[in-house]
Design a protein around this motif. Sequence first.
Motif, PDB file in Angstrom:
ATOM      1  N   HIS A  23       1.017   9.501 -17.965  1.00 55.85           N
ATOM      2  CA  HIS A  23       0.530  10.198 -19.155  1.00 55.85           C
ATOM      3  C   HIS A  23      -0.514   9.357 -19.893  1.00 55.85           C
ATOM      4  O   HIS A  23      -1.508   9.907 -20.375  1.00 55.85           O
ATOM      5  CB  HIS A  23       1.701  10.560 -20.073  1.00 55.85           C
ATOM      6  CG  HIS A  23       2.488  11.715 -19.562  1.00 55.85           C
ATOM      7  ND1 HIS A  23       2.878  12.773 -20.356  1.00 55.85           N
ATOM      8  CD2 HIS A  23       2.961  11.993 -18.326  1.00 55.85           C
ATOM      9  CE1 HIS A  23       3.558  13.644 -19.627  1.00 55.85           C
ATOM     10  NE2 HIS A  23       3.630  13.182 -18.393  1.00 55.85           N
ATOM     11  N   GLN A  25       7.166  10.043 -24.537  1.00 57.60           N
ATOM     12  CA  GLN A  25       6.168  11.110 -24.521  1.00 57.60           C
ATOM     13  C   GLN A  25       5.826  11.595 -25.926  1.00 57.60           C
ATOM     14  O   GLN A  25       5.779  12.800 -26.205  1.00 57.60           O
ATOM     15  CB  GLN A  25       6.608  12.255 -23.616  1.00 57.60           C
ATOM     16  CG  GLN A  25       6.678  11.843 -22.164  1.00 57.60           C
ATOM     17  CD  GLN A  25       6.853  12.982 -21.188  1.00 57.60           C
ATOM     18  OE1 GLN A  25       7.364  12.789 -20.119  1.00 57.60           O
ATOM     19  NE2 GLN A  25       6.403  14.171 -21.533  1.00 57.60           N
ATOM     20  N   ASP A  70       2.086  10.683 -24.943  1.00 59.08           N
ATOM     21  CA  ASP A  70       1.896  11.788 -24.003  1.00 59.08           C
ATOM     22  C   ASP A  70       0.431  12.057 -23.679  1.00 59.08           C
ATOM     23  O   ASP A  70       0.118  12.558 -22.607  1.00 59.08           O
ATOM     24  CB  ASP A  70       2.538  13.056 -24.561  1.00 59.08           C
ATOM     25  CG  ASP A  70       2.681  14.138 -23.515  1.00 59.08           C
ATOM     26  OD1 ASP A  70       3.586  14.021 -22.677  1.00 59.08           O
ATOM     27  OD2 ASP A  70       1.882  15.091 -23.529  1.00 59.08           O
ATOM     28  N   SER A  94      -4.399  16.694 -21.760  1.00 61.07           N
ATOM     29  CA  SER A  94      -3.756  16.973 -20.480  1.00 61.07           C
ATOM     30  C   SER A  94      -4.426  18.174 -19.825  1.00 61.07           C
ATOM     31  O   SER A  94      -5.224  18.883 -20.448  1.00 61.07           O
ATOM     32  CB  SER A  94      -2.265  17.246 -20.681  1.00 61.07           C
ATOM     33  OG  SER A  94      -2.071  18.523 -21.261  1.00 61.07           O
ATOM     34  N   ASP A 120       4.549   6.241 -20.193  1.00 59.22           N
ATOM     35  CA  ASP A 120       4.690   7.532 -20.874  1.00 59.22           C
ATOM     36  C   ASP A 120       5.303   7.360 -22.262  1.00 59.22           C
ATOM     37  O   ASP A 120       6.123   8.169 -22.705  1.00 59.22           O
ATOM     38  CB  ASP A 120       5.517   8.510 -20.036  1.00 59.22           C
ATOM     39  CG  ASP A 120       4.768   8.991 -18.803  1.00 59.22           C
ATOM     40  OD1 ASP A 120       3.647   8.503 -18.559  1.00 59.22           O
ATOM     41  OD2 ASP A 120       5.294   9.849 -18.084  1.00 59.22           O
TER      42      ASP A 120
END
Length: 252
Positions: free
Chosen positions: A101, A24, A56, A61, A53
């Motif tokens: 992600h 991430q 990230d 997001s 992932d």
Amino acid sequence: MTRLHKRPPPESSIETLLIVSDLQIPFEDPAAVAVMLKVSADLQPDYLYLNGDISDFYAISSHLPDPRRNLVDELEITKRFLDDIMDATPNATRFFIEGNHEDRLRKYLISHASALVGNQAVTVDGQLGLTRRGFTQVAYPHGVLHKTLYVVHGDLVSKHSAYTAKQMLDHYGISGISGHTHRLGSHYKTTLGGPLGWWENGCLCNLDLDYDDKPNWMQGFSIVTFIGNRFWVEQVVIHEGKAIWRGKLYHG
């Protein structure tokens, strides 16, 4: 049930897989990543699976991201990591399996920039140079069946370690290994066709979180050794920047 004795396959058929997930980036733990890279250099795997992932995609997001973090910096860190793990495993056949992600980029484009959907420059491959770096990219939520082991990021999360492994084994009906839960764990089942197993792969991200002071996560990664179509899984546990693998202590 009677089983015929079979001569074991020759040692030349031995293959090793390194399976890494859930850094991430930019929330990776540098010490944990350093341990993994040192083990990787000693292992020299035949196959490298980055199992989702890795990056990230935090800035796009849906969780009200901190505007001080930008996607350009994150992608640069990710590309440096890709180069580092390639240097550590120069002879490995490489796979980059997307996680949820990485899939944030596709979802963001659909929601906010639909005119750019299909433009190679704004894909995960285009941004990270996966093809140029020799990776076979696998789009989320799909995985790769390596002989008798399915490698996939996964999309299930249970409360306790190994519970998700049981769910994944029940769901797919074959042996496999997945990320996503940030935990290490295993679940086994013996059938008339032989033993099956599923493993949760741990994470290499930071365990010191702004939104949780004690996450139920475990750092680590997996090494799989195949002889013919049969395999054995070693899970390398990292604790406070240290791990022991095959009798050697590694420091981050």
